[in-house]
Motif scaffolding. Sequence first.
Motif, PDB file in Angstrom:
ATOM      1  N   LEU A  36       0.847  -1.192   0.000  1.00  0.00           N
ATOM      2  CA  LEU A  36       0.000   0.000   0.000  1.00  0.00           C
ATOM      3  C   LEU A  36       0.880   1.238   0.000  1.00  0.00           C
ATOM      4  O   LEU A  36       1.585   1.515   0.972  1.00  0.00           O
ATOM      5  CB  LEU A  36      -0.911   0.003   1.232  1.00  0.00           C
ATOM      6  CG  LEU A  36      -1.765  -1.249   1.471  1.00  0.00           C
ATOM      7  CD1 LEU A  36      -2.645  -1.063   2.715  1.00  0.00           C
ATOM      8  CD2 LEU A  36      -2.619  -1.563   0.256  1.00  0.00           C
ATOM      9  N   ARG A  94      -4.880   5.962   6.247  1.00  0.00           N
ATOM     10  CA  ARG A  94      -4.748   5.131   7.461  1.00  0.00           C
ATOM     11  C   ARG A  94      -5.829   4.056   7.556  1.00  0.00           C
ATOM     12  O   ARG A  94      -5.559   2.926   7.959  1.00  0.00           O
ATOM     13  CB  ARG A  94      -4.806   6.010   8.721  1.00  0.00           C
ATOM     14  CG  ARG A  94      -3.638   6.949   8.896  1.00  0.00           C
ATOM     15  CD  ARG A  94      -2.348   6.252   9.317  1.00  0.00           C
ATOM     16  NE  ARG A  94      -1.215   7.161   9.082  1.00  0.00           N
ATOM     17  CZ  ARG A  94      -0.331   7.030   8.104  1.00  0.00           C
ATOM     18  NH1 ARG A  94      -0.391   6.006   7.270  1.00  0.00           N
ATOM     19  NH2 ARG A  94       0.639   7.901   7.938  1.00  0.00           N
ATOM     20  N   SER A 104      -7.579   2.369   5.284  1.00  0.00           N
ATOM     21  CA  SER A 104      -7.378   1.179   4.442  1.00  0.00           C
ATOM     22  C   SER A 104      -6.144   0.409   4.916  1.00  0.00           C
ATOM     23  O   SER A 104      -6.131  -0.823   4.903  1.00  0.00           O
ATOM     24  CB  SER A 104      -7.271   1.563   2.965  1.00  0.00           C
ATOM     25  OG  SER A 104      -6.278   2.522   2.762  1.00  0.00           O
ATOM     26  N   GLN A 105      -5.105   1.125   5.352  1.00  0.00           N
ATOM     27  CA  GLN A 105      -3.921   0.431   5.881  1.00  0.00           C
ATOM     28  C   GLN A 105      -4.297  -0.462   7.055  1.00  0.00           C
ATOM     29  O   GLN A 105      -3.931  -1.642   7.107  1.00  0.00           O
ATOM     30  CB  GLN A 105      -2.867   1.447   6.336  1.00  0.00           C
ATOM     31  CG  GLN A 105      -2.163   2.177   5.195  1.00  0.00           C
ATOM     32  CD  GLN A 105      -1.212   3.259   5.685  1.00  0.00           C
ATOM     33  OE1 GLN A 105      -1.023   3.431   6.897  1.00  0.00           O
ATOM     34  NE2 GLN A 105      -0.612   3.992   4.760  1.00  0.00           N
ATOM     35  N   GLN A 106      -5.045   0.105   8.003  1.00  0.00           N
ATOM     36  CA  GLN A 106      -5.408  -0.667   9.197  1.00  0.00           C
ATOM     37  C   GLN A 106      -6.337  -1.829   8.860  1.00  0.00           C
ATOM     38  O   GLN A 106      -6.193  -2.931   9.378  1.00  0.00           O
ATOM     39  CB  GLN A 106      -6.070   0.261  10.230  1.00  0.00           C
ATOM     40  CG  GLN A 106      -5.050   1.152  10.937  1.00  0.00           C
ATOM     41  CD  GLN A 106      -5.686   2.317  11.678  1.00  0.00           C
ATOM     42  OE1 GLN A 106      -6.855   2.292  12.001  1.00  0.00           O
ATOM     43  NE2 GLN A 106      -4.894   3.355  11.935  1.00  0.00           N
ATOM     44  N   LYS A 125      -4.278  -4.510   6.921  1.00  0.00           N
ATOM     45  CA  LYS A 125      -3.258  -5.075   7.812  1.00  0.00           C
ATOM     46  C   LYS A 125      -3.918  -6.044   8.806  1.00  0.00           C
ATOM     47  O   LYS A 125      -3.374  -7.105   9.119  1.00  0.00           O
ATOM     48  CB  LYS A 125      -2.556  -3.927   8.536  1.00  0.00           C
ATOM     49  CG  LYS A 125      -1.212  -4.261   9.127  1.00  0.00           C
ATOM     50  CD  LYS A 125      -0.117  -4.470   8.081  1.00  0.00           C
ATOM     51  CE  LYS A 125       1.134  -5.051   8.716  1.00  0.00           C
ATOM     52  NZ  LYS A 125       2.097  -5.564   7.722  1.00  0.00           N
ATOM     53  N   THR A 140       0.083  -7.903   3.619  1.00  0.00           N
ATOM     54  CA  THR A 140      -0.103  -6.454   3.449  1.00  0.00           C
ATOM     55  C   THR A 140       1.161  -5.712   3.880  1.00  0.00           C
ATOM     56  O   THR A 140       1.603  -5.854   5.023  1.00  0.00           O
ATOM     57  CB  THR A 140      -1.289  -5.954   4.308  1.00  0.00           C
ATOM     58  OG1 THR A 140      -2.454  -6.701   3.966  1.00  0.00           O
ATOM     59  CG2 THR A 140      -1.538  -4.471   4.079  1.00  0.00           C
ATOM     60  N   ILE A 171       3.216  -1.859   3.927  1.00  0.00           N
ATOM     61  CA  ILE A 171       2.939  -0.424   3.842  1.00  0.00           C
ATOM     62  C   ILE A 171       4.230   0.305   3.498  1.00  0.00           C
ATOM     63  O   ILE A 171       5.265   0.091   4.134  1.00  0.00           O
ATOM     64  CB  ILE A 171       2.332   0.077   5.168  1.00  0.00           C
ATOM     65  CG1 ILE A 171       0.933  -0.556   5.318  1.00  0.00           C
ATOM     66  CG2 ILE A 171       2.243   1.599   5.195  1.00  0.00           C
ATOM     67  CD1 ILE A 171       0.338  -0.440   6.687  1.00  0.00           C
TER      68      ILE A 171
END
Lengths: 165, 165, 165, 165
Positions: free
Chosen positions: D125, D130, D132-134, D137, D144, D146
Motif C-alpha cells: 500500500l 490510514r 485502508s492500511q489498518q 493489515k 499487506t 505499507i
Amino acid sequence: MRKTIIGVMGPGELATETDIKNAYKLGKLIAKEDWILLTGGRNAGVMNAASQGVKEIGGITIGILPSNSDKNVSDAVDIAIITDLGNARNNINVLSSDVIVACGIGLGTISEIALGLKNNKPVILLSEDRESQQLFKRLSSDLTFIAVDIKQTIQLIKDILKTVK
Amino acid sequence: MRKTIIGVMGPGELATETDIKNAYKLGKLIAKEDWILLTGGRNAGVMNAASQGVKEIGGITIGILPSNSDKNVSDAVDIAIITDLGNARNNINVLSSDVIVACGIGLGTISEIALGLKNNKPVILLSEDRESQQLFKRLSSDLTFIAVDIKQTIQLIKDILKTVK
Amino acid sequence: MRKTIIGVMGPGELATETDIKNAYKLGKLIAKEDWILLTGGRNAGVMNAASQGVKEIGGITIGILPSNSDKNVSDAVDIAIITDLGNARNNINVLSSDVIVACGIGLGTISEIALGLKNNKPVILLSEDRESQQLFKRLSSDLTFIAVDIKQTIQLIKDILKTVK
Amino acid sequence: MRKTIIGVMGPGELATETDIKNAYKLGKLIAKEDWILLTGGRNAGVMNAASQGVKEIGGITIGILPSNSDKNVSDAVDIAIITDLGNARNNINVLSSDVIVACGIGLGTISEIALGLKNNKPVILLSEDRESQQLFKRLSSDLTFIAVDIKQTIQLIKDILKTVK
C-alpha cells in the motif's frame, strides 16, 4: 433443493421465423415440465421467444445478460443475472444448464454448443443445419443429440435427465 | 505503442502431429515478422508448440491461462496472464488478437473461431477440416479466411493487417 | 416480470457466529417480503445461512458459484449459476442485486462492497466494523448505508427500493 | 521464461496529483529493474502515469482493459489485453502480478487490494490512507505491506520477490 435448469440458446437478431416459433413452443413445454428456463436474457430472437413461451404457462425464466445493466433484458425474464462479461457469459449459460438446447444456428450459438460439449454438458441440436450437426457429432458423439422437432427435443431432455441427475 | 498481436488457437492434448508442426513453424515466422504471439498459454498442443517456435527466434509470447495459477503454463510463455476464468478466457484470447489463426480443430478452437467472428475479428482457418470451413465461411464470409499452409497463413496475416490497422 | 433481488454477501469459512445468526434471520425476512435472495452460493458461512433462512419460509434462493460445478453448493440454493470465474464472479453478485447487504467483513466481502459501490449499487453494511464503515462512507457517502441490526437493514432495503425501482 | 510482472493499481479519473507523480516515478524504477509493468490499461490516472514512466526508460507495459476494444487504452501500453469483463477484470490484474502496488486509494483499487490478498498475493500500500492500511493489515497481516515512498516500495518488491519466486 436444486431446480432442473434447461438452457435454450439460439440466434438473437438473426433468428429465423422457424427458430422463433420453435423457441416459443419449447418454452411452453419446458414450463409444463416444471423445469426452469435459462437463456442469454436479451430482448431478441430465441432468448426472448423461449422466455415468452415459459411465461405463457407461468413458469420461471432466468436471463444471463452480457451487459452491465438490465437495459436490454427481455420482459419475460424473471431473474436477470447481470454479468458485464460480453460474450464470455456464454460459458456461464452452458455451465449452469443441466441440458442445453441449441435452437437454430449462429456464431454465438456455435460458441455455446462448443463450450457446452467441452464442459461435458449434453447438447441437443434443434435445427436442420447439417454442417454443424456433422461437425459436433464427430467431435463429441456421446454428448451431441439431434432433434427433428420440439416433441423429440422434450423427450431427449427427459431421457438425458434420467442419466445426468 | 501498441504491438501487433497474432493469436494462434488450436487443440491442446488432442492436437495432431500436423497441428503441432504447423504451430511450431507458424511461431517461428510470427517472431520473424516481429509480431507478438498470443495463445491459451498451457503446456500442451498448439499453444505450447507455437510458443516454442517463437522462442526459437527470440520473439515475445503471451499466454492467457484458464487457471488461477501458473502451474500448467508452457515454459515458452514470457508473459503469463492468469485469468481463473476457465474456458471463458477464450473470449479474451480473440478480443486481444489483431488476427486469429485456428491451427487445427477441436471444441475449444471452434468456440474461439465463433467468438472471434462474432466480435468482428478476422480468423484464418489453417486445417483441412471441410465442415468447419464451410460452416464459418457461410456464417461470416468476409472475416473467415482459409489457408492451405503456413506460407499462405503469413501472407494472409500481412494482407489483413494492412486493412485492419 | 423482473423480480427484486437482494444480495447478501459475507464471509464464508471465516464468518463469526453473529454473522451467521444475522444472515439466517435476514434470509427469513427477505423471503417474507417476497424478494429473491442472491448469494455466492457456497455451502459455507453467510451464503449458506442466508439461503437456509429463506428456505425456512419457502422463498427462492440464487447462488452464483465461483467453481465449474455444483460440488460445493449450499443445499438451500434453488437456482445455481455456475460461473467458473473464481472471485471474478463477485462482480456478477453485485451487478445482479438491486440492493446489497454486507453481513460481516472479510476480504471477499470488501471486494464486493467496493465493486458494488463502483457500479453505483446501494450497499448496506451490517457489521460493527468501524474501519470499513468509515472507509466506504468516505469514498461513496450516498450509496453506503450502515445498519445496526436486521430490522434496520430491512427498513433500509425498503427505503432504497422505493428510490431505485 | 516467465518474466516478473509488477502490478500497479490505483485510481483512474479520481487520482490525486501525488498518486500520478508516484505512479510515474514507480514506472521508471520498475523499468530500470527490468520488471514488466501491468496496469488496468486505460488512458487515465495511475494506470496511464505508471505506463508513461516505464516507456520513458524503454520498458514493457501490459494493460488489462475492461472494455471490448482498445478505444480508451493508454498510448503507453505495449500489450493490450482486451477482456470485455468490466470490473471483473480486476481479478485478472492481481492474479497476473507477482507483486501488487496500490498507488493511492479508490473503490476499484480497494477491490483489487482485497482480491489480491484473497488470492494470497503480496500487496504494497503506497498511500497515506490510514483506514485502508489498518483494515487490510488486520485482515491479512502477512501479505499487506505499507510503504511511505517510492524508494521503500521498490525495496519491498525486491524483498518480496526473493521469497515468492
